[in-house]
Write an enzyme that holds these catalytic residues in place. Structure first.
Site, mmCIF file in Angstrom:
data_model
loop_
_atom_site.group_PDB
_atom_site.id
_atom_site.type_symbol
_atom_site.label_atom_id
_atom_site.label_comp_id
_atom_site.label_asym_id
_atom_site.label_seq_id
_atom_site.Cartn_x
_atom_site.Cartn_y
_atom_site.Cartn_z
ATOM 1 N N SER A 73 0.836 -1.206 0.000
ATOM 2 C CA SER A 73 0.000 0.000 0.000
ATOM 3 C C SER A 73 0.866 1.250 0.000
ATOM 4 O O SER A 73 1.983 1.240 0.508
ATOM 5 C CB SER A 73 -0.892 0.027 1.237
ATOM 6 O OG SER A 73 -1.608 -1.167 1.354
HETATM 7 N N1 SAH Z 1 -0.381 -4.915 4.290
HETATM 8 C C1 SAH Z 1 0.325 -4.986 3.024
HETATM 9 C C2 SAH Z 1 -0.601 -4.842 1.837
HETATM 10 C C3 SAH Z 1 -1.092 -6.134 1.411
HETATM 11 S S1 SAH Z 1 -2.090 -6.126 -0.037
HETATM 12 C C4 SAH Z 1 1.398 -3.920 2.965
HETATM 13 O O1 SAH Z 1 1.927 -3.524 3.959
HETATM 14 O O2 SAH Z 1 1.751 -3.498 1.908
HETATM 15 C C5 SAH Z 1 -3.394 -7.153 0.527
HETATM 16 C C6 SAH Z 1 -3.017 -8.542 0.979
HETATM 17 O O3 SAH Z 1 -4.195 -9.154 1.463
HETATM 18 C C7 SAH Z 1 -2.482 -9.453 -0.125
HETATM 19 O O4 SAH Z 1 -1.224 -9.937 0.238
HETATM 20 C C8 SAH Z 1 -3.517 -10.556 -0.206
HETATM 21 O O5 SAH Z 1 -2.969 -11.832 -0.518
HETATM 22 C C9 SAH Z 1 -4.084 -10.541 1.201
HETATM 23 N N2 SAH Z 1 -5.408 -11.148 1.337
HETATM 24 C C10 SAH Z 1 -6.480 -11.069 0.496
HETATM 25 N N3 SAH Z 1 -7.502 -11.787 0.977
HETATM 26 C C11 SAH Z 1 -7.080 -12.334 2.165
HETATM 27 C C12 SAH Z 1 -7.684 -13.187 3.123
HETATM 28 N N4 SAH Z 1 -8.929 -13.650 2.985
HETATM 29 N N5 SAH Z 1 -6.959 -13.547 4.201
HETATM 30 C C13 SAH Z 1 -5.676 -13.115 4.375
HETATM 31 N N6 SAH Z 1 -5.047 -12.299 3.501
HETATM 32 C C14 SAH Z 1 -5.750 -11.911 2.398
#
Ligand code: SAH
Length: 222
Positions: A73
Site C-alpha cells: 500500500s
Molecule cells: N499490508 C500490506 C498490503 C497487502 S495487499 C502492505 O503492507 O503493503 C493485501 C493482501 O491481502 C495481499 O497480500 C492478499 O494476498 C491478502 N489477502 C487477500 N484476501 C485475504 C484473506 N482472505 N486472508 C488473508 N489475507 C488476504
C-alpha cells in the site's frame, strides 16, 4: 530528484534515513498529524519490503507490486488507516488481515503492544518473514490463514486493520473485536471507501472515510 545519482539498492541504507524523513514531511503536508504514526513511518525501512529493482521508488507515494498480483500500500494510505484506527489512543492488541510484504505489519508493531498479521498466500508470507527478519520485531506474529475467519485463538483484538477490500464485513472479525475496539477496512468492489467500525457496549457504529483502491479480499488459502 536526480534519479541517476541515487545509490544502488545495497547502498540505500546509507541514505534511507534522509529519504524517510522526506516521506514523513510529505505525509505531514498531506494531512497526517498523529506524531506517533509519523514517527513509526519514519522508523521502518520501506525499501526492505520491495523488490531490489524498485527500491529507489520505495518512498514515493505509490503502491508498488510485491508479486502474486498483490501490492504494497502507498505510504499515505498506511498512515491514514493507522491514524484513523488509533484516534490518538493506544492500539493495544492488533490483528492485520493481509500481511503482503509485511510493511504495514512492521509499522503497526512499532505502535502496538502485540500484532498478529495473517496472509492467505503462503509464498508471500514467506517473503514477509524474510523481509521482517532483520527488523527483529518481537511483538509481531505472522500466520498463514484466511482472514475471513479472523484469528479466534488470539481474540479479542483492540484494533483490526484489513488490507484488502471486502463487500461484507466478515462476521468473525466483528465478533473478535474487544468491547471499545476499532476496525478499519476498505469496503466495496470497484468503488471503495475506508470504513471505521467501533464496537460499543450496545453494538457497532460504522463511519465512512476516504475513497480508496485495494486488491479484493479473497476466500480460502493458497
Ligand atoms: N499490508 C500490506 C498490503 C497487502 S495487499 C502492505 O503492507 O503493503 C493485501 C493482501 O491481502 C495481499 O497480500 C492478499 O494476498 C491478502 N489477502 C487477500 N484476501 C485475504 C484473506 N482472505 N486472508 C488473508 N489475507 C488476504
Amino acid at each position: 530528484m536526480n534519479r541517476g545519482k541515487l545509490p544502488k539498492p545495497q547502498g540505500i541504507g546509507m541514505t534511507s534515513q534522509r529519504t524517510r524523513a522526506r516521506m514523513v514531511e510529505r505525509l505531514r503536508k498531506e494531512g497526517i498529524t498523529d506524531e506517533a504514526v509519523l514517527s513509526a513511518m519514519g522508523a521502518v525501512p520501506r525499501h526492505v519490503f520491495v523488490e531490489e529493482a524498485l527500491a529507489s521508488r520505495a518512498y514515493d507515494d505509490d503502491a508498488l507490486p510485491i508479486g502474486f498480483s498483490q501490492t504494497i500500500s502507498q505510504p499515505y494510505i498506511v498512515a491514514r488507516m493507522i491514524e484513523a484506527l488509533r484516534a490518538g489512543r493506544e492500539l493495544g492488541k492488533v490483528l492485520e488481515i493481509g500481511t503482503g510484504c509485511g510493511y504495514q505489519a512492521a509499522v503497526l508493531a512499532h505502535l502496538a503492544s502485540e500484532v498478529y498479521s495473517i496472509e492467505r498466500i503462503a509464498p508471500l508470507l514467506m517473503k514477509a518473514r524474510v523481509n521482517l527478519r532483520a527488523l527483529r520485531l518481537g511483538n509481531l506474529r505472522l500466520k498463514h490463514c484466511d482472514g475471513n475467519l479472523g484469528l479466534p485463538e488470539a481474540a479479542p483484538f483492540d484494533s483490526i486493520v484489513v488490507a484488502a477490500a471486502t463487500r461484507q464485513v466478515p462476521p468473525a472479525l466483528l465478533q473478535q473485536m474487544a468491547p471499545g475496539g476499532r476496525m478499519i477496512l476498505p469496503f466495496g468492489t470497484s468503488v471503495q471507501v475506508l470504513r471505521l467500525v467501533e464496537r460499543t457496549r450496545s453494538g457497532y457504529i460504522e463511519t465512512s472515510l476516504d475513497a480508496v483502491r485495494f486488491v479484493p479480499m479473497l476466500v480460502g488459502v493458497e
